[in-house]
Scaffold this motif. Sequence first.
Motif, PDB file in Angstrom:
ATOM      1  N   ASN A  75       0.822  -1.207   0.000  1.00 41.23           N
ATOM      2  CA  ASN A  75       0.000   0.000   0.000  1.00 41.23           C
ATOM      3  C   ASN A  75       0.863   1.266   0.000  1.00 41.23           C
ATOM      4  O   ASN A  75       0.752   2.107   0.887  1.00 41.23           O
ATOM      5  N   PRO A  76       1.726   1.420  -1.016  1.00 42.46           N
ATOM      6  CA  PRO A  76       2.588   2.611  -1.054  1.00 42.46           C
ATOM      7  C   PRO A  76       1.772   3.872  -1.290  1.00 42.46           C
ATOM      8  O   PRO A  76       0.767   3.854  -2.002  1.00 42.46           O
ATOM      9  N   LYS A  77       2.232   4.963  -0.695  1.00 47.23           N
ATOM     10  CA  LYS A  77       1.508   6.229  -0.810  1.00 47.23           C
ATOM     11  C   LYS A  77       2.138   7.167  -1.845  1.00 47.23           C
ATOM     12  O   LYS A  77       1.435   7.846  -2.585  1.00 47.23           O
ATOM     13  N   ASP A  78       3.477   7.214  -1.868  1.00 47.20           N
ATOM     14  CA  ASP A  78       4.168   8.171  -2.728  1.00 47.20           C
ATOM     15  C   ASP A  78       4.111   7.739  -4.190  1.00 47.20           C
ATOM     16  O   ASP A  78       4.374   6.570  -4.521  1.00 47.20           O
ATOM     17  N   ARG A 137       6.097   8.469  -6.686  1.00 47.44           N
ATOM     18  CA  ARG A 137       7.397   8.044  -7.214  1.00 47.44           C
ATOM     19  C   ARG A 137       7.736   6.640  -6.761  1.00 47.44           C
ATOM     20  O   ARG A 137       8.312   5.847  -7.525  1.00 47.44           O
ATOM     21  N   LEU A 138       7.366   6.282  -5.528  1.00 42.21           N
ATOM     22  CA  LEU A 138       7.587   4.919  -5.044  1.00 42.21           C
ATOM     23  C   LEU A 138       6.744   3.927  -5.837  1.00 42.21           C
ATOM     24  O   LEU A 138       7.215   2.845  -6.191  1.00 42.21           O
ATOM     25  N   LYS A 139       5.500   4.274  -6.128  1.00 43.38           N
ATOM     26  CA  LYS A 139       4.646   3.388  -6.926  1.00 43.38           C
ATOM     27  C   LYS A 139       5.278   3.103  -8.286  1.00 43.38           C
ATOM     28  O   LYS A 139       5.309   1.960  -8.748  1.00 43.38           O
ATOM     29  N   GLU A 140       5.811   4.139  -8.903  1.00 45.64           N
ATOM     30  CA  GLU A 140       6.469   3.972 -10.201  1.00 45.64           C
ATOM     31  C   GLU A 140       7.700   3.086 -10.073  1.00 45.64           C
ATOM     32  O   GLU A 140       7.930   2.186 -10.900  1.00 45.64           O
ATOM     33  N   PHE A 141       8.494   3.333  -9.023  1.00 44.74           N
ATOM     34  CA  PHE A 141       9.712   2.560  -8.805  1.00 44.74           C
ATOM     35  C   PHE A 141       9.392   1.082  -8.587  1.00 44.74           C
ATOM     36  O   PHE A 141      10.038   0.201  -9.166  1.00 44.74           O
ATOM     37  N   ASN A 183      -1.542  -4.767  -6.535  1.00 45.26           N
ATOM     38  CA  ASN A 183      -2.479  -4.182  -7.483  1.00 45.26           C
ATOM     39  C   ASN A 183      -2.662  -2.676  -7.334  1.00 45.26           C
ATOM     40  O   ASN A 183      -3.139  -2.018  -8.236  1.00 45.26           O
ATOM     41  N   LYS A 184      -2.239  -2.141  -6.212  1.00 38.79           N
ATOM     42  CA  LYS A 184      -2.327  -0.691  -6.046  1.00 38.79           C
ATOM     43  C   LYS A 184      -1.063   0.010  -6.524  1.00 38.79           C
ATOM     44  O   LYS A 184      -0.972   1.212  -6.480  1.00 38.79           O
TER      45      LYS A 184
END
Length: 308
Positions: A253-256, A258-262, A299-300
């Motif tokens: 459940n990442p929030k940032d 840029r982290l989601k992209e990484f 999935n998020k």
Amino acid sequence: MIDVINLKKSFGDVEVLKGIDITINKGDIVAIIGPSGSGKSTFLRCLNCMEDPTSGQIIFNGVDIADMKVDINIHRRNMGMVFQHFNLFNNKTVIENIMLAPVYTRCQDLKKAKRKKLFGKGGADASLASLTKEQIKKEEKEKAMSLLKRIGLEDKADVYPSTLSGGQKQRIAIVRALAMDPDVILFDEPTSALDPEMVGEVLELMKQLASEGMTMVVVTHEMGFAKEVASRVVFIDEGVIKEEAAPKEFFENPKDARLKEFLSKSIIRDYKKDIKRQSGKKSILSLFAYVKMWYSRNNKVITDKNAY
């Protein structure tokens, strides 16, 4: 154990670290991830002042080791470091590499203790002052052999590092750090210079240390290690901490943004690593299965279905 307060580091006009704040407690296993050039390794090298911070505080066991008045060498004894490229001395045998730092520091302490005893100064350690250099070397050799037995490399004690595999060199570098009985060990991408088949043996040793309660700060690209072993995962990008959380929350459940992209890009990287570790024998169907498995768990995270 370690409190980092508004840590900044610049190289000329380039600000690499832009105000890092983090607390590392005894027994923590902190995995630090992020893209190349994000400041991860610079942060780690600032922790033991291999790089002098431009500003900020690093409180280690109650002392601000970023203060230029502090003798950093005293505090480095309690902070082990494992480097990406091993940093073993090729002109010394394996056991000499392991013994070098503890013998040197204990002999230095012996000199100080004998000097205090000779001049009648208080604070001299009587038991230390009664030792000899030969006794210290004997004790440290026995300890080094015990550490080598722990990793199954006691037969390599008298060989030179150039004859060893990358995995063997890195495990020896880890026990060399352990020889100083540190309070914390810093790992700077300890598996990135290894062939894929060598990674597992190094990670297994690190898992053993984690299970024994060793405090560890690990800069890594090994997402599996971060998920399985870390107590906290930290994402650094552009010189700042963008996100910090327990592994389950961090990966699921990442929030940032840029982290989601990484994380989304890490799926193909992880798959390629698996291919190498399993001799490259995977069908294209297994790639789809891998994507489906990764997608279901994250999935998020994956938002662009055309990214692959």
